[in-house]
Scaffold this active site. Sequence first.
Site, mmCIF file in Angstrom:
data_model
loop_
_atom_site.group_PDB
_atom_site.id
_atom_site.type_symbol
_atom_site.label_atom_id
_atom_site.label_comp_id
_atom_site.label_asym_id
_atom_site.label_seq_id
_atom_site.Cartn_x
_atom_site.Cartn_y
_atom_site.Cartn_z
ATOM 1 N N GLU A 1 0.793 -1.222 0.000
ATOM 2 C CA GLU A 1 0.000 0.000 0.000
ATOM 3 C C GLU A 1 0.835 1.287 0.000
ATOM 4 O OE1 GLU A 1 -3.294 0.453 -0.210
ATOM 5 O OE2 GLU A 1 -3.668 -1.680 -0.417
ATOM 6 N N SER B 1 -28.819 -19.157 54.048
ATOM 7 C CA SER B 1 -28.012 -19.681 55.166
ATOM 8 C C SER B 1 -26.520 -19.642 54.881
ATOM 9 C CB SER B 1 -28.426 -21.132 55.455
ATOM 10 O OG SER B 1 -29.786 -21.201 55.839
#
Length: 613
Positions: free
Chosen positions: A9, A278
């Site tokens: 590129e 609990s």
Amino acid sequence: MLDLLIAVEDRRFWVHPGVDPVALARATIQMLRAGRVVSGGSTLAMQAARLLHPRPRTMRSKLIEMARALQLELRYGRAGVLEIWLTLAPFGGNLEGVRAGSMAWFGVPPIALEPAQAALLVAIPRRPEALRPDRHPGAAHAVVARVLAGAAARDPTSWGGPRDAVPEPVGAAVGAPVGAPVGEGGIQRHSMPRHAAQIVASLPRAPVVRTTLDLPLQTALERLAQERLQTLPPRVSLAIVIADAETREVRAAFAGAWRDEARAGALDLTRAVRSPGSALKPFIYAMAFAEGVAGPETRLADLPHRYGAYAPENFDRGFAGNITAAEALRRSLNLPAVALLDQVGALRFAATLQQAGATLRLPQGADPSLPLALGGEGITLREVVGLYCALASDGTGGALRLLATDARDATPFLSSQVAPIVADVLTHPFPNGGPAGVAWKTGTSWGGRDAWAFGFDRRHVVGVWVGRPDGTAMPAATGASTALPLLAHVFDLLPKAPRAVAPPTWTNAQSTRQRDGNAGGRPSGQPEQAATDALQMLFPPPGAVLSADGAVTIRAMGGRRPLSFLVDGAPLTTEAARREATWRPPGPGFYRLTVLDAEGEAAHAGVQVRPAP
């Protein structure tokens, strides 16, 4: 990939200031000769400018991009320009950024790309939709060949080797089925990796954030949780936390059904405030043991008792009578736990847990009180796992650590002598099979809204929560039936911990105060044997409410036999050697029960009998 990107590129990327005059001149000459655009003259900086501010493809836009490219190079440098391009480049569909493209199309991070795969990712941003390998594998294959050939032509030394040859068919390069002709079929997008999604979303924003999560364990846990979710009713979700017992580092966590709207998948359920049922009872016992209120072998009364307007009941509404503290904890009986909390002090209990990193949420304006023993407060899964780390280690408290940079917060919490004793009490086999040597405790909130299970060995602590995120009830759900089996499966994922050291021996002499046998549970200040010699009414306790639909067994303890039992002064028939008598209430009302021993000592209890339902 970066080398290939620059080679294809923008060959002079490291030389030009953001605009390449040579490339622009070449592109202009080619366009004039051919009458059409043959090659582009855009540099990576110009492409980055276009990605930041898309514009129509006109000459004016090109000039603006050139100016912006110069600015970007000047402001951010070449590394900054590359970062912009790699972050914003499109890779087909909704994919943006090279990492997204690499993970979606090939299932690997960019650093692991093969040359042909890197070539495809370099090319896709030119025409993101036309070069999608799932829809256009033939075009993808062709562009891979052109990119690699162009790179080899420019730099045969770097790109001309056999490793860079374009494989046939396209599948070897871009993932299509091997042997498929070019143009037939295509690859399917890989699922994007999204581990601990809800937890990651809450982490600090930074370029790099290092967590304590173990990726293989995290992956295995998520797979197990997803399998379990398929078996749960609609709108029911789950959360799991695995922590290192010593360092308190979170090694893996499942925070909910990600992207499942019906199960509130966007919420981090490890931080949801829920009733623990609990689950906090072990810490009541630990504090009671440490203070000498009781020991594991101390006999406690699991019998009805009122604390002002508060009259707790067991889960099954039955009573176990006289029972050791260890067995009461293992069976998660409510009445002994409330009695011990009454001795420890609810306010002190809440303050101690807060100091250890767990803040109990109470209704607005409420003070800590005895219902804390049975889940009358709110707490998060992470906080409870942090508390259990104290039982699994040296008794110190502190919050869990999720970031590698967090310092360990070790604060005094439980006695280092008591923690292994409670751990030993809780260590027993899983009901339906599972790894040995794991201590565990379950919890169920009122109405079955929350099912909990917590387990630990010397290396790991695991917490499991199952429930509906909206807080509605799950009929018949309990911690033992819903969360505990999943806890056992989680421990199957973990390495076996080294064999535990035997806990310290506990004798009743270590308890400076022992529990007496009455339901009020007041300290006798005497050794246990002396306390049991005194005549006491064991059942029913004073103030008990009974039903008129059956016989009541009146029990006593201590005193010198034979014992005599009376109701409102009338004697009951009983055997001389026994310490109990059977009484059938004649009807509703208030009655006075009395037991007399051979020396004339007496114990009394006033009870109420209500009509049978």
